[in-house]
Design a protein around this motif. Structure first.
Motif, short mmCIF file in Angstrom:
data_model
loop_
_atom_site.label_atom_id
_atom_site.label_comp_id
_atom_site.label_asym_id
_atom_site.label_seq_id
_atom_site.Cartn_x
_atom_site.Cartn_y
_atom_site.Cartn_z
N ARG A 82 8.72 11.11 11.75
CA ARG A 82 9.94 10.89 10.99
C ARG A 82 10.75 9.73 11.56
NH1 ARG A 82 13.25 15.98 8.84
NH2 ARG A 82 14.16 14.23 7.73
N TYR A 83 10.68 9.51 12.89
CA TYR A 83 11.43 8.38 13.45
C TYR A 83 10.54 7.22 13.88
CZ TYR A 83 10.64 11.17 17.75
OH TYR A 83 10.08 11.93 18.76
N LEU A 84 9.25 7.47 14.13
CA LEU A 84 8.36 6.36 14.47
C LEU A 84 7.58 5.84 13.27
CD1 LEU A 84 6.90 7.21 17.99
CD2 LEU A 84 8.58 5.48 17.36
N GLY A 85 7.49 6.66 12.21
CA GLY A 85 6.87 6.20 10.97
C GLY A 85 5.49 5.61 11.17
N GLY A 86 5.27 4.43 10.58
CA GLY A 86 3.96 3.78 10.59
C GLY A 86 3.55 3.24 11.94
N LEU A 87 4.42 3.33 12.94
CA LEU A 87 4.03 2.91 14.28
C LEU A 87 3.08 3.92 14.92
CD1 LEU A 87 7.49 1.65 15.54
CD2 LEU A 87 5.61 0.31 14.60
N LEU A 88 2.93 5.08 14.28
CA LEU A 88 1.95 6.09 14.71
C LEU A 88 0.94 6.31 13.61
CD1 LEU A 88 3.82 9.03 16.50
CD2 LEU A 88 2.21 7.40 17.49
N PRO A 110 0.83 -1.21 0.00
CA PRO A 110 0.00 0.00 0.00
C PRO A 110 0.86 1.25 0.00
CG PRO A 110 -0.73 -1.56 1.67
CD PRO A 110 0.57 -2.06 1.16
N TYR A 111 0.37 2.30 -0.63
CA TYR A 111 1.09 3.57 -0.69
C TYR A 111 1.02 4.27 0.66
CZ TYR A 111 2.37 8.29 -2.17
OH TYR A 111 2.96 9.51 -2.29
N VAL A 112 2.16 4.71 1.16
CA VAL A 112 2.22 5.56 2.35
C VAL A 112 2.92 6.85 1.95
CG1 VAL A 112 2.21 3.71 4.05
CG2 VAL A 112 4.38 4.44 3.07
N SER A 113 2.44 7.98 2.45
CA SER A 113 2.96 9.26 1.98
C SER A 113 4.39 9.50 2.43
CB SER A 113 2.07 10.40 2.47
OG SER A 113 2.03 10.45 3.88
N ARG A 114 4.76 8.95 3.60
CA ARG A 114 6.11 9.21 4.10
C ARG A 114 6.51 8.13 5.08
NH1 ARG A 114 8.09 14.68 7.32
NH2 ARG A 114 10.29 14.54 6.77
N ILE A 115 7.79 7.82 5.12
CA ILE A 115 8.29 6.90 6.12
C ILE A 115 9.43 7.57 6.88
CG2 ILE A 115 7.69 4.91 4.69
CD1 ILE A 115 10.73 4.50 4.32
N GLY A 116 9.68 7.11 8.09
CA GLY A 116 10.75 7.66 8.88
C GLY A 116 12.10 7.11 8.46
N LEU A 117 13.04 7.99 8.21
CA LEU A 117 14.39 7.59 7.84
C LEU A 117 15.37 8.09 8.89
CD1 LEU A 117 14.54 8.49 4.02
CD2 LEU A 117 14.05 6.26 5.05
N PRO A 118 16.37 7.29 9.22
CA PRO A 118 17.41 7.80 10.13
C PRO A 118 18.20 8.91 9.46
CG PRO A 118 18.03 5.66 9.23
CD PRO A 118 16.62 5.89 8.81
N LYS A 119 18.78 9.78 10.27
CA LYS A 119 19.50 10.92 9.72
C LYS A 119 20.70 10.49 8.89
CE LYS A 119 18.19 14.15 13.39
NZ LYS A 119 18.67 15.02 14.50
N SER A 120 21.33 9.39 9.26
CA SER A 120 22.55 8.95 8.59
C SER A 120 22.32 7.70 7.74
CB SER A 120 23.65 8.69 9.62
OG SER A 120 23.21 7.73 10.58
N LEU A 121 21.22 7.66 7.01
CA LEU A 121 20.92 6.50 6.17
C LEU A 121 22.01 6.31 5.11
CD1 LEU A 121 18.85 4.28 5.50
CD2 LEU A 121 17.80 5.88 3.90
N ALA A 122 22.44 5.06 4.92
CA ALA A 122 23.44 4.74 3.91
C ALA A 122 23.02 3.48 3.18
CB ALA A 122 24.81 4.55 4.57
N ALA A 123 23.63 3.22 2.03
CA ALA A 123 23.31 2.04 1.25
C ALA A 123 23.68 0.77 2.01
CB ALA A 123 24.05 2.09 -0.09
N GLY A 124 22.94 -0.32 1.72
CA GLY A 124 23.18 -1.60 2.38
C GLY A 124 21.93 -2.12 3.06
N ARG A 125 22.09 -3.13 3.90
CA ARG A 125 20.95 -3.69 4.64
C ARG A 125 20.73 -2.85 5.89
NH1 ARG A 125 19.10 -8.67 3.31
NH2 ARG A 125 18.50 -9.18 5.45
#
Length: 429
Positions: A380-386, A260-275
């Protein structure tokens, strides 16, 4: 008797000198701790009180220090306001120049980054220290058309001796905040200032409407950037069979597949490529795209199933929220306001609307814009948990609230009625 903005405007339009004289008497009486002939406007009185707490000198003022040219250039290049500067010039500068006013644009710290308009007025502003690179926050220079809108987050006109510093009493200044439409973050203030005798009653509405127009232009830019990101991601998304999202650097969704489409998800400030572990998606493979990220989810976690949220409020001045699930765990330190909001949502598991939260936190149902901005930051940090509409923790998450041993130590800064009751009586969320 309390002066309203319209009272000041009407009096100034008819007799500028008399209006200035009345306000000078009001200011002098209030600063001397005496009864004023009329009460100042509430927004001005609260600003004076803040200036006094900050130790601003009302009689001699303060000439704020300037940023270096390099520092100003760096702030300009990183400011989102640079994108709407042509609009501000088009809508404000021509009229301001003709009316012997100047336009100034300051960042969220109250630092003046751009300043243009009538030459003679610019020279008068120089004498006050109202220059590019100057700090015009309330805590430095007191009540003014830049620093006060930064604090109250709404348009404010400061007329004559409504300014805290006596040196500014021959000016009228009107400022309006400009916020980032993506997250409600304050970007800065646009201000129109000029000599007292050139005050006009329509300036407040004019500047406020232009600030809203600037926010609309920023919203258009954001939508256009998401459209560009969507085009970039079209080919890689078409090749994927699983669940995936394409988001910009702030977590706003440009495209989705298999979910399902969600308008925004929370990302950590220092997101980098990888798992990487993300609250709404669980373990993901993160891949960079031009202007954003491709997030390929390893397993379903968007609904919060199997997720445990621990809200730690045991300390007096430091609080946190910790999230754990099947694929990992993380924690986040909370500001006093966010700790307060999450505690209220932990107590009211059925949820609270923006108006209800505003009434709880501020005692004012009209403060919904502030609530939505803060909850946007929390998400931004809790995302879909709220969830929202109403705001609440998602139903499938287990929520535990850790309270201090002494009830009176629970968020002592908070005046929210529910939290006051918890501090003074038995019971836990």
């Amino acid at each position: 008797m309390v002066l309203s903005a319209s009272d000041v405007e009407r009096l100034a339009a008819v007799d500028t000198a008399r209006a200035a004289r009345v306000l000078r008497e009001v200011r002098s009486a209030r600063l001397a701790g005496q009864r004023a002939p009329v009460a100042p406007r509430p927004v001005i009185e609260r600003s004076w009180e803040r200036a006094l707490r900050h130790g601003v000198d009302p009689e001699h003022g303060h000439r704020p220090g300037l940023l270096s040219e390099q520092e100003v250039r760096g702030r300009r290049e990183s400011s989102e306001l640079r994108h709407v500067l042509p609009l501000l010039r088009e809508e404000l500068l021509t009229v301001a120049d003709a009316a012997r006013h100047i336009m100034a644009v300051a960042d969220a710290d109250g630092r003046v980054l751009w300043r243009e308009g009538s030459g003679p007025v610019l020279r008068r502003a120089d004498a006050l220290g109202f220059e590019v690179g100057a700090d015009w926050s309330e805590e430095v220079v007191g009540t003014n058309g830049v620093g006060t809108p930064v604090v109250v987050r709404e348009p404010v006109q400061v007329f004559a001796s409504e300014h805290f510093a006596r040196s500014q009493a021959t000016w009228t200044c009107t400022g309006a905040p400009i916020t980032d439409p993506r997250d409600g973050r304050l970007l800065g203030v646009v201000d129109v200032s000029g000599p007292l005798e050139m005050a006009h009653p329509a300036t407040l509405a004019w500047v406020g409407s232009v600030a809203k127009l600037a926010e609309a232009r920023l919203r258009e830019r954001h939508l256009a950037s998401l459209e560009r990101l969507r085009a970039v991601a079209a080919v890689p998304l078409a090749r994927l069979a699983g669940r995936a999202l394409v988001v910009d650097r702030d977590g706003w969704t440009a495209a989705a597949t298999g979910m399902p489409y969600v308008s925004r998800i929370g990302l950590p400030k220092s997101l980098a490529a990888g798992r990487r572990w993300l609250p709404q998606l669980g373990m993901c493979v993160v891949e960079p795209l031009a202007g954003g990220w491709l997030l390929r989810a390893a397993e379903r976690a968007a609904e919060g199933g199997g997720t445990r949220i621990v809200l730690d409020l045991t300390r007096r001045r430091s609080w946190s929220v910790a999230v754990s699930g099947a694929m990992g765990s993380w924690s986040h330190e909370l500001s006093p306001r966010h700790a307060e909001l999450l505690c209220l949502l932990a107590v009211r598991r059925a949820g609270l609307s923006a108006a209800e939260l505003a009434a709880e936190v501020f005692g004012d149902v009209g403060r919904t814009v502030t609530v939505r901005a803060e909850m946007s930051r929390v998400r931004r940090y809790l995302g879909g948990l709220l969830d929202h509409r109403p705001y609440r923790f998602c139903e499938n998450a287990e929520v535990e609230t850790l309270l201090p041993a002494e009830p009176g130590a629970l968020l002592p800064h908070s005046t929210a009625p529910t939290l006051v009751d918890l501090r003074t009586g038995p019971g836990t969320p």
